[in-house]
Design an enzyme around this catalytic site. Structure first.
Site, PDB file in Angstrom:
ATOM      1  N   ASP A 445      -1.990  -1.077  -5.441  1.00 44.52           N
ATOM      2  CA  ASP A 445      -2.025   0.233  -4.795  1.00 44.52           C
ATOM      3  C   ASP A 445      -1.696   1.292  -5.844  1.00 44.52           C
ATOM      4  OD1 ASP A 445      -1.645   2.530  -3.316  1.00 44.52           O
ATOM      5  OD2 ASP A 445      -0.487   1.564  -1.721  1.00 44.52           O
ATOM      6  N   HIS A 446      -2.697   2.099  -6.190  1.00 40.12           N
ATOM      7  CA  HIS A 446      -2.530   3.060  -7.280  1.00 40.12           C
ATOM      8  C   HIS A 446      -1.631   4.237  -6.906  1.00 40.12           C
ATOM      9  CE1 HIS A 446      -3.225   4.096 -11.263  1.00 40.12           C
ATOM     10  NE2 HIS A 446      -4.499   4.429 -11.272  1.00 40.12           N
ATOM     11  N   ARG A 447      -1.219   4.339  -5.636  1.00 43.48           N
ATOM     12  CA  ARG A 447      -0.287   5.391  -5.259  1.00 43.48           C
ATOM     13  C   ARG A 447       1.092   5.150  -5.867  1.00 43.48           C
ATOM     14  NH1 ARG A 447      -0.651   5.245   1.156  1.00 43.48           N
ATOM     15  NH2 ARG A 447      -0.415   3.025   0.614  1.00 43.48           N
ATOM     16  N   VAL A 449       1.639   2.147  -8.067  1.00 40.62           N
ATOM     17  CA  VAL A 449       1.530   1.297  -9.252  1.00 40.62           C
ATOM     18  C   VAL A 449       0.518   1.947 -10.197  1.00 40.62           C
ATOM     19  CG1 VAL A 449       0.984  -0.991 -10.137  1.00 40.62           C
ATOM     20  CG2 VAL A 449       2.033  -0.755  -7.875  1.00 40.62           C
TER      21      VAL A 449
END
Length: 475
Positions: A445-447, A449
């Site tokens: 999850d790029h939010r 990580v």
């Protein structure tokens, strides 16, 4: 459902056999009308969103009626079986049922009140409060009924049907019920959720409700065309050749999986990274462990060491073991690892998890993996075993594929896909030799990580599998 008027008849309601479940499908009845049942006897098997669960009856008596056939989907809190307890002990939830016919308008409110301690005594393994999941739909149902009547009368008087959503939000003062993805969609589209008429269970606003709120009411033809745009063909759905097509109802595990995957894919911005690694030494260690007396009777395979490698990588990079709390606008870092293992079962894909996997030794982890897999294959995985996961592994290599781009399990921040382990030419010590090679893929999850953290985790897993002695030096 017809409420029995005799004081000796008890109605057994569909319990919430998992956290927050709203319905279940009756798979099989083990009793029939006229059969004698005892307290604790299993009377039916139901399928929830993720598991098959057996339901015990909470009193002694004789079965009077089965309200639903096998295959029916029943809402939580709905009576499914009537039992005559005149010859047995009094049941714990007796007071409310006989009093219901006395005042028809008040019956729904009375049924929604907690009895005794406020917990249903008829649950599998634990009690669940007879709570908001039952009160909200009843309150909403009464309100919507009154609003519908007003709208009909308005239309009969020569006026257009009035929107009924606004009074609900303004008079009650309650916050509209909607999941975070739906709230974000409404915000992006500029839709006030207080003006949206909910169609989901328990009065929850769905994505379709938000889109419907954007459609102008006076000219129905244009919105119909707009909403129908994504549909490939406007032909009648029922017109198909049964000999050439098979239509399968979407329910149970398949529906739950679909909803979870759509929710995850369109809520968490996914990033997937890949690495190809020489796992020859890991495969040799697997063979050695199979001969170790500490692993006698345990299943030792590459997945065991891959799982341990991921746990060590998480210990070295604890920030990735987290979740995103949209409502509180917080990142929740977990100081424990409930390791999910994606499992293909006859009922569909499920993801049970090993609780506190970080604290287990390698033999304990092997034992837990074996139990998890065998329970999943038997279709006996409990709802609790699939809740609270933090990170997941999906082993697509068992199907012979190299790797994939896995979708995050909802509420988790990372998932590791393991590809097939194949003998391939590989440069080893300056020479091309046949080596055991696999490809790993990590979605995150790029939010919460970023690329650096995700890369470090994936690189650590690969390094351990290439040199498994790091399981000791990095542990």
């Amino acid at each position: 459902m017809t409420t029995m008027t005799e004081a000796s008849v008890r109605e057994f309601k569909m319990p919430d056999v998992g956290e927050g479940l709203t319905e279940a499908e009756i798979l099989k009845w083990y009793v029939q009308p006229g059969d004698t049942v005892t307290d604790g006897q299993v009377v039916c098997e139901v399928e929830t969103a993720k598991a098959a669960v057996e339901l015990p009856i909470p009193y002694d008596g004789v079965v009077r009626d089965l309200h639903f056939p096998e295959g029916a989907t029943v809402d939580v809190g709905t009576s499914i079986i009537a039992v005559d307890v005149s010859g047995g002990a009094a049941a714990p939830e007796a007071p409310a049922e006989p009093a219901a016919p006395a005042a028809a308008p008040a019956a729904p409110a009375e049924e929604s009140k907690p009895q005794g301690s406020g917990r249903q005594p008829v649950l599998v393994g634990y009690g669940v409060a007879e709570s908001s999941t039952k009160r909200r739909p009843r309150k909403g149902a009464d309100t919507e009924a009154a609003q519908a009547s007003t709208a009909i009368q308005t239309e009969l008087n020569g006026h257009g049907p009035a929107p009924v959503a606004e009074p609900v939000a303004t008079t009650t003062g309650q916050r509209p019920l909607a999941k975070p993805p739906v709230r974000k969609l409404a915000k992006d589209l500029g839709v006030d959720l207080a003006t949206v008429v909910p169609s989901g269970p328990d009065g929850i606003i769905t994505r379709e409700d938000v889109h419907a709120a954007l459609a102008p009411a006076p000219a129905p033809e244009a919105p119909v065309a707009a909403l129908a745009a994504p549909v490939s063909a406007p032909a009648p759905v029922a017109a198909y050749d049964a000999a050439r097509e098979t239509r399968i109802p979407i329910k149970g595990v398949r529906r739950a999986t679909a909803q979870a995957m759509v929710g995850s894919a369109f809520t968490a911005p996914h990033v997937t990274e890949f690495v190809t690694v020489d796992v020859t030494r890991t495969m040799k260690l697997v063979e050695e462990l199979k001969q170790d007396k500490e692993f006698a009777g345990l299943r030792v395979n590459p997945l065991l060491l891959i799982a341990k490698a991921l746990l060590v990588a998480l210990k070295r990079n604890p920030e990735i073991n987290a979740s995103w709390d949209e409502a509180a606008q917080e990142i929740v870092v977990k100081h424990y690892v409930n390791l999910g293992i994606a499992a293909a079962t006859p009922r569909g894909l499920i993801v049970p998890n090993i609780k506190d996997a970080h604290a287990k030794t390698l033999p304990q982890l092997a034992e837990s993996l074996g139990e998890l897999v065998s329970t999943a294959r038997e279709g006996k995985t409990s709802p609790g075993a699939m809740q609270g996961g933090t990170v997941t592994i999906t082993n697509v290599g068992v199907f012979g594929v190299d790797t994939g781009t896995p979708i995050l399990n909802p509420g988790e921040s990372a998932i590791l896909a393991v590809g097939a382990i194949k003998l391939q030419p590989w440069v080893h010590k300056g020479k091309v030799k046949p080596r055991q090679v696999t490809t790993l893929a990590l979605s995150f999850d790029h939010r919460l990580v970023d690329g650096e953290l995700g890369s470090k985790v994936l690189a650590d897993v690969a390094a351990i599998l290439e040199q498994p002695k790091r399981l000791i030096s990095w542990a």
